[in-house]
Scaffold this active site. Structure first.
Site, PDB file in Angstrom:
ATOM      1  CG  HIS A  84      -1.730   1.054   1.468  1.00 42.59           C
ATOM      2  ND1 HIS A  84      -2.977   1.143   1.112  1.00 42.59           N
ATOM      3  CD2 HIS A  84      -1.441   2.272   1.933  1.00 42.59           C
ATOM      4  CE1 HIS A  84      -3.683   2.067   1.383  1.00 42.59           C
ATOM      5  NE2 HIS A  84      -2.835   3.011   1.726  1.00 42.59           N
ATOM      6  CD  GLU A  85       1.449   3.766   3.763  1.00 38.11           C
ATOM      7  OE1 GLU A  85       1.935   4.671   3.080  1.00 38.11           O
ATOM      8  OE2 GLU A  85       0.622   3.278   4.541  1.00 38.11           O
ATOM      9  CG  HIS A  96       0.314   9.206  -6.433  1.00 43.79           C
ATOM     10  ND1 HIS A  96      -0.976   9.248  -5.873  1.00 43.79           N
ATOM     11  CD2 HIS A  96       0.467   9.937  -7.780  1.00 43.79           C
ATOM     12  CE1 HIS A  96      -1.828  10.192  -6.548  1.00 43.79           C
ATOM     13  NE2 HIS A  96      -0.972  10.735  -7.803  1.00 43.79           N
ATOM     14  CG  HIS A 133       0.175   6.232  -0.329  1.00 45.46           C
ATOM     15  ND1 HIS A 133      -0.850   6.826  -1.132  1.00 45.46           N
ATOM     16  CD2 HIS A 133      -0.203   5.799   0.693  1.00 45.46           C
ATOM     17  CE1 HIS A 133      -1.953   6.418  -0.298  1.00 45.46           C
ATOM     18  NE2 HIS A 133      -1.584   5.783   0.815  1.00 45.46           N
TER      19      HIS A 133
HETATM   20 ZN   LIG Z   1      -2.921   5.102   2.165  1.00 44.86          ZN
END
Ligand SMILES: [Zn+2]
Length: 613
Positions: free
Chosen positions: A396-397, A403, A400
Site C-alpha cells: 500500500h505505502e 505516486h 503512495h
Molecule cells: Zn494510504
C-alpha cells in the site's frame, strides 16, 4: 538485500536493528546544523512577501515572482519539516526532536501570516486580466490551474466583513471535535470484562479490536462488544449533543457561503458534484448481496448458531505463516509486472537506498505512512512484523511512494502534491496487484483462504463500511438542513437502519450496535471525508480490470492511463484526472466494479473452503 539475524522484536532497541532496515535521514540534511541553516534561509525568504505586498496588480512579472517565492518556500518546507518530523517519529520520547518539530510548526504559522494577504489581493484583480497575463507569459501560465481554482473558490467567498466573522467563528467550529476527543479518549472509562478463561481484560480501543480479531470464543466477543458499546450508550445524549454541534456548524457554514446543502459545501473545493456521493451510496446499498453471502459463509465456517456484528473480524482459519521482509520485497516488485518494467525498476529503487524504516522499536510512531520529502525521496515508516497485514501495508505505502515519485518527476512543484481524492488509488491498486500475485503463486490452500479473506475484509472495510458511513453522514446532515430534532434516538435509528439494510438476514442484530455512530472519530473530526476511501477503492477496482484483462493493446492502454494519473499529480481537479484515466465517478460503473470484485472473491473463497480438508 541484506539479511537479518532475528532478534526478538519486543525487546530490541533501535541500535539492535541492522542499519539496512532503518531510513537514512542524512539524505535530507547531513546534520542538525544544516537543518538550522535551512530554518534561517526559510525565515529570510519569508521577507520576500512583504516586498511583494500591494504590487500584484502591477503585472504578470510581480504575480509570477510571488508564485515562485511560494514554490521556493514550499520546497524548503518539506525538508525542514520532515527532517525534524521523521526524526521525532522514529522515537517519540525524543524531546529535543519534538522541540525542533514544534519550532518548524511555529515557523509555518509565521509563513501563513506573512502570505495571508496574497489570495485576497490576487482575487481583487479581475480574472480576465490574469488570463491575459497568462496568455502572454508562458512562465506564469504554468500556474494556470492554481490560479483558476483560487478564483473558483471565490464564488462562495464573502465580503471582508463576512469573512472576518466566519474566521472568528472557526474557533467555535472546532469545539465539537475537541469535546468528542475528550469524551471518547481522555475521559473515557474503559470497561473491564472477565473472559471465559477467568482472565480480566480492560477494553481499550486496541484491546477491544485485538479481542474481536483473535478471540475464538463467541461468548467472549459478545461480552466485549456489549461492554464496549454500553460505555458509549451511557453517554448517548451527550454524544448526540456534541454531534449536533458538528451538524449545525456545517449547516451554518454552508448557508453562510450560499450552498444549498452541507454536502455541496464540502465538495466544492475539489469541484466534485454531489451526485458522486449520492451515486456511490446508492450503488453500494444496491450491491449488498455478495456482502451478505460472505457473512453467511462466515457463519457456516465459524459454526456459530447465530452470527453477530462481533463475529465479523475473527479469522476463518488460523495460519501461522510468516512473511519475512527481505523475501517479500522481491514479491512486491514481481507483483507490479502488469505495470511494466520501468515501473518495477522504480519500485525496486524505492526499496533500496535506506528509504524505509522497517521494524518496530521503542518509542517509534505506530502505523505506517509514506512521507513525500520533495527533492529528496519518499520515506516510508513501517512497523513491519512479518504478518500478512504488514505485507499488504508495505504494498500500500509503496503505491503512495510511486505516486510521489512519478508526480514529482513530471509536474512543476506547484502540482507535485495530490489530493486525498486520488491518493488512495495507487495504494489500493498496489494492494490488489499484490493480492493477485500472491494468490496465483501459492499452492498452500490455507494460505489461499487467508489471502481471500484478507482481500474480502479489505473490500468490506474500505468500501462497504465507508459507504455506509457516508450514507449516515448524509442523512444526519439532512436532519440539520430541514430543521428536524437531532437526538440520540434519531441518530441511532439512522445508523441501525443502515446497518440492517446492508446486512439483511445474514446477521442477528444486537441493540448495543445502535450507538456505533458515537465512536467513529471521522464523524466528529472530518465530516464528508470517509466517502473518499470508497471512491478511491472503486476507481482502483475499475482500473485494475482494464490493466489485467482484455487484449494486449487494451491492457497497454489501461496501464498508460493509470501511469498518466500518477504523473499528473495535482495538476487538475481529481474528477478530471480520474476521467482521463478512464474512471467516471459520476456513473455507477466504478462502484459496480467493486460489487463484482467482491462477488468473485466470495465465490473463490466458497470454493476454497469446500475443498479444504
Ligand atoms: Zn494510504
Amino acid at each position: 538485500m541484506a539479511t537479518e539475524t532475528p532478534v526478538d522484536a519486543r525487546t530490541r532497541g533501535r541500535g539492535d536493528i541492522p542499519e539496512a532496515f532503518t531510513w537514512n535521514l542524512s539524505d535530507i540534511y547531513p546534520s542538525w546544523s544544516e537543518w538550522e541553516a535551512g530554518l534561517g534561509e526559510f525565515e529570510r525568504m519569508l521577507s520576500g512577501y512583504a516586498e511583494l505586498r500591494g504590487t500584484l496588480a502591477q503585472g504578470a512579472e510581480r504575480l509570477l515572482k510571488a508564485f515562485r517565492l511560494g514554490d521556493d518556500l514550499g520546497q524548503l518546507s518539506y525538508r525542514i519539516w520532515y527532517y525534524a518530523g521523521l526524526t521525532y517519529d522514529q522515537d517519540q520520547r525524543d524531546n529535543a526532536a519534538n522541540a525542533r518539530r514544534q519550532k518548524v510548526q511555529i515557523l509555518f504559522a509565521k509563513a501563513a501570516e506573512a502570505r495571508s494577504w496574497f489570495t485576497p489581493e490576487l482575487l481583487r484583480i479581475p480574472l480576465t486580466t490574469v488570463r491575459e497575463w497568462m496568455a502572454a507569459d508562458a512562465d506564469l501560465a504554468v500556474y494556470r490551474f492554481a490560479i483558476e481554482s483560487t478564483y473558483h473558490q471565490q464564488e462562495h467567498v464573502l465580503d471582508e466583513k463576512g469573512e472576518h466573522l466566519l474566521s472568528l467563528s472557526s474557533r467555535l467550529g472546532d469545539v465539537p471535535h475537541d469535546i468528542h476527543s475528550m469524551l471518547a479518549n481522555a475521559d473515557i472509562k474503559h470497561p473491564v470484562i472477565t473472559l471465559l478463561d477467568g482472565k480480566q481484560v480492560t477494553l481499550t480501543y486496541g484491546q477491544y479490536n485485538a479481542l474481536l480479531q483473535t478471540n475464538r470464543h463467541q461468548a467472549d466477543r459478545a461480552a466485549a462488544f456489549h461492554a464496549f458499546h454500553e460505555t458509549f450508550a451511557a453517554n448517548a445524549n451527550t454524544y448526540a449533543a456534541v454531534y449536533n454541534g458538528v451538524l449545525q456548524r456545517d449547516w451554518f457554514i454552508a448557508q453562510s457561503r450560499q450552498f444549498k446543502t452541507t454536502l455541496e459545501a464540502a465538495l466544492h473545493a475539489n469541484d466534485i458534484p454531489p451526485a458522486v456521493v449520492e451515486n456511490l451510496v446508492a450503488t453500494a446499498k444496491a450491491g449488498t448481496e455478495p456482502l451478505r453471502r460472505y457473512h453467511r459463509l462466515r457463519k457456516r465456517v465459524l459454526g456459530v448458531e447465530t452470527y453477530h456484528a462481533y463475529d465479523q473480524l475473527v479469522p476463518l482459519i488460523d495460519c501461522e505463516r510468516k512473511y519475512e521482509y527481505s523475501r517479500v520485497t522481491d514479491e512486491i516488485v514481481e507483483s507490479m509486472k502488469p505495470l511494466g518494467v520501468a515501473y518495477q525498476n522504480s519500485v525496486r529503487q524505492a526499496f533500496e537506498g535506506r528509504w524505509i524504516d522497517v521494524y518496530e522499536s521503542p518509542g517509534k510512531r505506530s502505523g505506517a505512512y509514506s512521507a513525500p520529502v520533495y527533492g529528496v525521496q519518499p520515506y516510508r515508516l513501517l512497523n513491519y512484523n512479518d504478518t500478512l497485514d504488514s505485507v499488504f501495508t508495505l504494498a500500500h505505502e509503496m503505491g503512495h511512494s510511486m505516486h510521489t515519485m512519478l508526480s514529482e518527476a513530471h509536474q512543476p512543484f506547484v502540482y507535485s502534491d495530490y489530493t486525498i481524492f486520488v491518493a488512495e488509488v495507487p495504494s489500493t491498486l498496489s494492494e490488489m496487484l499484490f493480492f493477485d500475485h500472491m494468490l496465483s503463486r501459492t499452492t498452500d490452500q490455507r494460505e489461499r483462504i487467508v489471502l481471500l479473506q484478507h482481500a474480502i475484509d479489505d473490500i468490506v472495510g474500505t468500501f462497504y463500511r465507508q459507504c455506509l458511513f457516508a450514507d449516515y453522514e448524509l442523512q444526519a446532515h439532512r436532519l440539520a438542513e430541514v430543521g428536524e430534532p437531532i437526538t440520540a434516538e434519531a441518530l441511532s435509528t439512522i445508523y441501525f437502519d443502515l446497518f440492517k439494510a446492508y446486512h439483511g438476514d445474514a446477521m442477528t442484530y444486537d441493540d448495543s450496535a445502535r450507538i456505533t455512530w458515537a465512536r467513529v472519530p471521522h464523524f466528529f473530526g472530518s465530516p464528508y471525508y470517509v466517502y473518499q476511501y470508497a471512491t478511491c477503492y472503486a476507481s482502483s477496482a475499475q482500473l485494475i480490470q482494464t490493466i489485467t484483462s482484455g487484449s494486449v493493446d487494451e491492457r497497454r492502454e489501461g496501464v498508460e492511463r493509470f501511469l498518466e494519473l500518477l504523473r499528473a499529480g495535482g495538476s487538475d481537479y481529481p474528477m478530471n484526472l480520474l476521467k482521463r484515466a478512464g474512471v467516471d465517478l459520476s456513473t455507477p460503473a466504478p462502484a459496480e466494479a467493486v460489487v463484482k470484485q467482491l462477488d468473485r472473491r466470495v465465490t473463490q473463497l466458497e470454493q476454497e473452503i469446500d475443498l479444504c480438508p
